[in-house]
Scaffold this motif. Sequence first.
Motif, mmCIF file in Angstrom:
data_model
loop_
_atom_site.group_PDB
_atom_site.id
_atom_site.type_symbol
_atom_site.label_atom_id
_atom_site.label_comp_id
_atom_site.label_asym_id
_atom_site.label_seq_id
_atom_site.Cartn_x
_atom_site.Cartn_y
_atom_site.Cartn_z
ATOM 1 N N GLY A 143 -4.538 -44.334 11.024
ATOM 2 C CA GLY A 143 -4.721 -45.784 11.100
ATOM 3 C C GLY A 143 -6.024 -46.170 11.785
ATOM 4 N N TRP A 144 -6.371 -45.482 12.857
ATOM 5 C CA TRP A 144 -7.621 -45.787 13.555
ATOM 6 C C TRP A 144 -8.831 -45.520 12.672
ATOM 7 C CZ3 TRP A 144 -6.170 -42.946 18.757
ATOM 8 C CH2 TRP A 144 -5.283 -43.771 19.461
ATOM 9 N N GLU A 146 -8.857 -45.613 9.421
ATOM 10 C CA GLU A 146 -8.890 -46.648 8.377
ATOM 11 C C GLU A 146 -9.483 -47.935 8.925
ATOM 12 O OE1 GLU A 146 -5.156 -45.404 5.494
ATOM 13 O OE2 GLU A 146 -4.838 -46.915 7.047
ATOM 14 N N LEU A 147 -9.054 -48.279 10.129
ATOM 15 C CA LEU A 147 -9.597 -49.487 10.749
ATOM 16 C C LEU A 147 -11.113 -49.376 10.873
ATOM 17 C CD1 LEU A 147 -8.899 -52.188 12.172
ATOM 18 C CD2 LEU A 147 -8.935 -50.936 14.319
ATOM 19 N N ARG A 149 -13.056 -47.638 9.079
ATOM 20 C CA ARG A 149 -13.679 -47.700 7.768
ATOM 21 C C ARG A 149 -13.862 -49.136 7.312
ATOM 22 N NH1 ARG A 149 -10.397 -44.138 3.791
ATOM 23 N NH2 ARG A 149 -11.116 -45.521 2.155
ATOM 24 N N VAL A 150 -12.809 -49.933 7.490
ATOM 25 C CA VAL A 150 -12.932 -51.336 7.087
ATOM 26 C C VAL A 150 -13.988 -52.029 7.945
ATOM 27 C CG1 VAL A 150 -11.706 -53.517 6.837
ATOM 28 C CG2 VAL A 150 -10.554 -51.391 6.283
ATOM 29 N N MET A 151 -14.149 -51.565 9.188
ATOM 30 C CA MET A 151 -15.150 -52.166 10.072
ATOM 31 C C MET A 151 -16.559 -51.674 9.767
ATOM 32 S SD MET A 151 -13.236 -52.058 13.743
ATOM 33 C CE MET A 151 -12.261 -53.454 14.322
ATOM 34 N N ASP A 152 -16.705 -50.814 8.766
ATOM 35 C CA ASP A 152 -18.009 -50.230 8.423
ATOM 36 C C ASP A 152 -18.632 -49.506 9.609
ATOM 37 O OD1 ASP A 152 -18.077 -51.644 5.833
ATOM 38 O OD2 ASP A 152 -18.235 -53.375 7.165
ATOM 39 N N ALA A 153 -17.824 -48.746 10.319
ATOM 40 C CA ALA A 153 -18.351 -48.009 11.465
ATOM 41 C C ALA A 153 -19.325 -46.937 10.990
ATOM 42 C CB ALA A 153 -17.205 -47.370 12.229
ATOM 43 N N ALA A 157 -20.751 -42.985 15.232
ATOM 44 C CA ALA A 157 -19.943 -43.805 16.141
ATOM 45 C C ALA A 157 -18.470 -43.454 16.004
ATOM 46 C CB ALA A 157 -20.171 -45.291 15.854
ATOM 47 N N ILE A 158 -18.038 -43.155 14.778
ATOM 48 C CA ILE A 158 -16.637 -42.759 14.589
ATOM 49 C C ILE A 158 -16.355 -41.477 15.361
ATOM 50 C CG2 ILE A 158 -14.952 -41.922 12.909
ATOM 51 C CD1 ILE A 158 -16.023 -43.829 10.909
ATOM 52 N N ARG A 161 -17.148 -42.406 19.444
ATOM 53 C CA ARG A 161 -16.430 -43.499 20.091
ATOM 54 C C ARG A 161 -14.958 -43.545 19.717
ATOM 55 N NH1 ARG A 161 -19.365 -46.957 22.821
ATOM 56 N NH2 ARG A 161 -21.619 -47.017 22.484
ATOM 57 N N LEU A 162 -14.580 -42.785 18.688
ATOM 58 C CA LEU A 162 -13.176 -42.832 18.266
ATOM 59 C C LEU A 162 -12.552 -41.437 18.319
ATOM 60 C CD1 LEU A 162 -12.051 -44.644 14.982
ATOM 61 C CD2 LEU A 162 -10.699 -43.067 16.305
ATOM 62 N N PRO A 165 -12.876 -39.686 22.103
ATOM 63 C CA PRO A 165 -11.889 -40.105 23.115
ATOM 64 C C PRO A 165 -10.455 -39.812 22.703
ATOM 65 C CG PRO A 165 -13.056 -42.002 22.175
ATOM 66 C CD PRO A 165 -13.759 -40.790 21.691
ATOM 67 N N ALA A 166 -10.160 -39.923 21.395
ATOM 68 C CA ALA A 166 -8.793 -39.638 20.959
ATOM 69 C C ALA A 166 -8.441 -38.170 21.164
ATOM 70 C CB ALA A 166 -8.622 -40.026 19.488
ATOM 71 N N LEU B 66 -8.902 -49.204 1.058
ATOM 72 C CA LEU B 66 -8.482 -48.014 1.799
ATOM 73 C C LEU B 66 -7.780 -46.994 0.918
ATOM 74 C CD1 LEU B 66 -7.233 -49.700 5.078
ATOM 75 C CD2 LEU B 66 -9.192 -48.173 4.825
ATOM 76 N N ILE B 84 -15.005 -57.647 4.912
ATOM 77 C CA ILE B 84 -13.553 -57.694 5.073
ATOM 78 C C ILE B 84 -13.138 -57.372 6.511
ATOM 79 C CG2 ILE B 84 -11.397 -56.547 4.394
ATOM 80 C CD1 ILE B 84 -12.469 -56.234 1.637
ATOM 81 N N TRP B 86 -9.509 -56.393 8.491
ATOM 82 C CA TRP B 86 -8.157 -55.967 8.122
ATOM 83 C C TRP B 86 -7.324 -55.824 9.376
ATOM 84 C CZ3 TRP B 86 -6.418 -50.535 8.677
ATOM 85 C CH2 TRP B 86 -5.142 -50.304 8.136
ATOM 86 N N LEU B 92 -2.987 -50.929 16.286
ATOM 87 C CA LEU B 92 -4.157 -50.049 16.233
ATOM 88 C C LEU B 92 -5.168 -50.331 17.336
ATOM 89 C CD1 LEU B 92 -4.899 -49.819 12.385
ATOM 90 C CD2 LEU B 92 -3.607 -48.235 13.812
ATOM 91 N N PHE B 94 -7.138 -49.291 20.650
ATOM 92 C CA PHE B 94 -7.543 -47.998 21.200
ATOM 93 C C PHE B 94 -7.106 -47.933 22.659
ATOM 94 C CE2 PHE B 94 -10.776 -48.758 17.844
ATOM 95 C CZ PHE B 94 -10.331 -47.782 16.986
ATOM 96 N N TRP B 96 -7.807 -46.171 25.156
ATOM 97 C CA TRP B 96 -8.757 -45.860 26.232
ATOM 98 C C TRP B 96 -9.711 -47.016 26.508
ATOM 99 C CZ3 TRP B 96 -8.442 -43.277 21.597
ATOM 100 C CH2 TRP B 96 -9.431 -43.555 20.658
ATOM 101 N N LEU B 109 -18.752 -50.078 16.979
ATOM 102 C CA LEU B 109 -18.732 -49.020 15.965
ATOM 103 C C LEU B 109 -19.834 -49.223 14.928
ATOM 104 C CD1 LEU B 109 -14.880 -48.613 15.393
ATOM 105 C CD2 LEU B 109 -16.419 -46.965 16.446
ATOM 106 N N ARG B 110 -20.272 -50.445 14.758
ATOM 107 C CA ARG B 110 -21.362 -50.690 13.830
ATOM 108 C C ARG B 110 -22.716 -50.551 14.506
ATOM 109 N NH1 ARG B 110 -17.554 -54.414 11.961
ATOM 110 N NH2 ARG B 110 -18.207 -56.054 13.379
ATOM 111 N N GLU B 160 -13.909 -60.397 14.268
ATOM 112 C CA GLU B 160 -14.753 -59.699 13.296
ATOM 113 C C GLU B 160 -15.566 -60.695 12.482
ATOM 114 O OE1 GLU B 160 -15.161 -56.440 14.208
ATOM 115 O OE2 GLU B 160 -14.908 -55.848 12.105
ATOM 116 N N ARG B 162 -15.282 -62.220 9.541
ATOM 117 C CA ARG B 162 -15.608 -61.838 8.170
ATOM 118 C C ARG B 162 -15.126 -62.909 7.190
ATOM 119 N NH1 ARG B 162 -16.296 -56.097 7.733
ATOM 120 N NH2 ARG B 162 -17.785 -55.563 9.333
#
Lengths: 250, 262
Positions: A143-144, A146-147, A149-153, A157-158, A161-162, A165-166, B66, B84, B86, B92, B94, B96, B109-110, B160, B162
């Motif tokens: 899920g993280w 996917e999130l 991905r939708v955020m265009d990370a 950074a993925i 930053r993701l 830490p995970a 997705l 978009i 979502w 979801l 994080f 930490w 993240l961007r 976001e 969007r």
Amino acid sequence: MRLARPLLIAGGLLALWHLLVLATGVPPYILPDPLRVARTLWARADLVAAHTATTALEILLGLFFGTVLGAGSALLLAASRRARAWVLPVLVASQALPVFALAPLLVLWLGYGIASKVAMAVLIIYFPVASTFFDGLRRTPEGWLELARVMDARPLAILLRLRLPAALPALASGLRVAAAVAPIGAVVGEWVGSSSGLGYLMLHANARMQTDLLFAALFVLCLLALSLWFAVDRALARAIRWQPETAHPT
Amino acid sequence: MPRAELLRPGGGTPAPGIRLEVERLLFDGAELFRDLVLEIPGGRWTCLLGPSGVGKSTLLRLLAGLLPGAARVASDGLPLSGRIAWMAQSDLLFPWLSVLDNLVVGYRLRGAPRALLAEKRAQARSLLEKIGLGGYAEALPAALSGGMRQRAALARTLLEDRPVVLMDEPFSALDAITRHRLQDLAAELLAGRTVVLVTHSPLEALRLGHEVRILEGRPVRLDPPLQIGGRPPREAADPALLALEARLLARLAGGDALAEAA
């Protein structure tokens, strides 16, 4: 109670040891009683302290470089498919090698000094650190991702930053293992060839039937390993306090 | 309420409509979708309504890009990626990151520039105030209740900023009062955007949607869009709305088609 229990356990074991010596009447050069060991430790404190410093330095350096190398390899493996194809077999092979058998070679190549012991400790902890961390990096909850991905990370950074830490809880278990086995690496290295360190002191004392000194060195080594483990454990618990331990089973 | 200070009206660019076509999608060996075409109108709220497990979330994930196996086309012909936001069924967050950092995590993240990040953090703070989490900006998500976590996830989705916003039961964990308030807030902040809201509550769909689509069966059949008049958020006590809710419930329970009801 938190402090009393370990003290009680330690006291009980010492008493048992003392009773064993009294009951069997073994000579002190086979098994010295705890009081004799304590007196020796007190009398030779300077000597033991100097050798402890060497071993402690070896362990800490080994832990540092082993962690950096292991964690770095895991990140590299997670970041690049090509790296996985090339490095993963090496990682697995490194574990198939009997690391202790390498100790004489390391001493031959790196000398009697501290470097060969640090290398030994690094070799021992590299695999648990790299494999647990890599495992954690591969198991980021879907899920993280996917999130992200939708955020265009961005891919980096993925990772940093993701996924990193995970994966910290997984890395933490690797580091706990590392903290427990790093002293073994250093001492084995010292046994094979050295001129200082607790391992050296133990061999030296053993050869001269100074069994009480040997036990004194062993005692300090245990103390060193234990405090290292608890220090690492506490630091890790603090660093990932966002993931509190679930209740202990009763 | 000053909506302009928090988000750009309409998400900056005109919000596009989306046409989604699924030829065939299998789920656990069974056909979930077959020859399904879903038209999402631009700049309006579309509510997807249907029983649990019918495929609403999957449809939303297809819209989010997705899952493979569907063709998505925006009405303005431009690519949809980057336009978009979502919100999944689970929050979801994080664990930490502090609540505040969770709200701006998309920008992190961007790799957003420092100035933008600072601006978004300020917006995040005022948004947290609005949703009643003002005192929790620095808290970790673990310190929050389920409802509070869902509010934080909603705030992250809003932040976001969007033009297209896809939300999967965003109010499900909230108590009645908070749900009502947040529905109002979301309707206000997302006015002019293309919003797809998955819900199992007919009343929620009727309060917020310009259009309601009912999903049912396997493979999924889509009812023709039910157009709701008036501007959302609508008054929940409106007798016309309640009457419509009763009919929607009857429809979901297996009644007749409702297309011309509005």
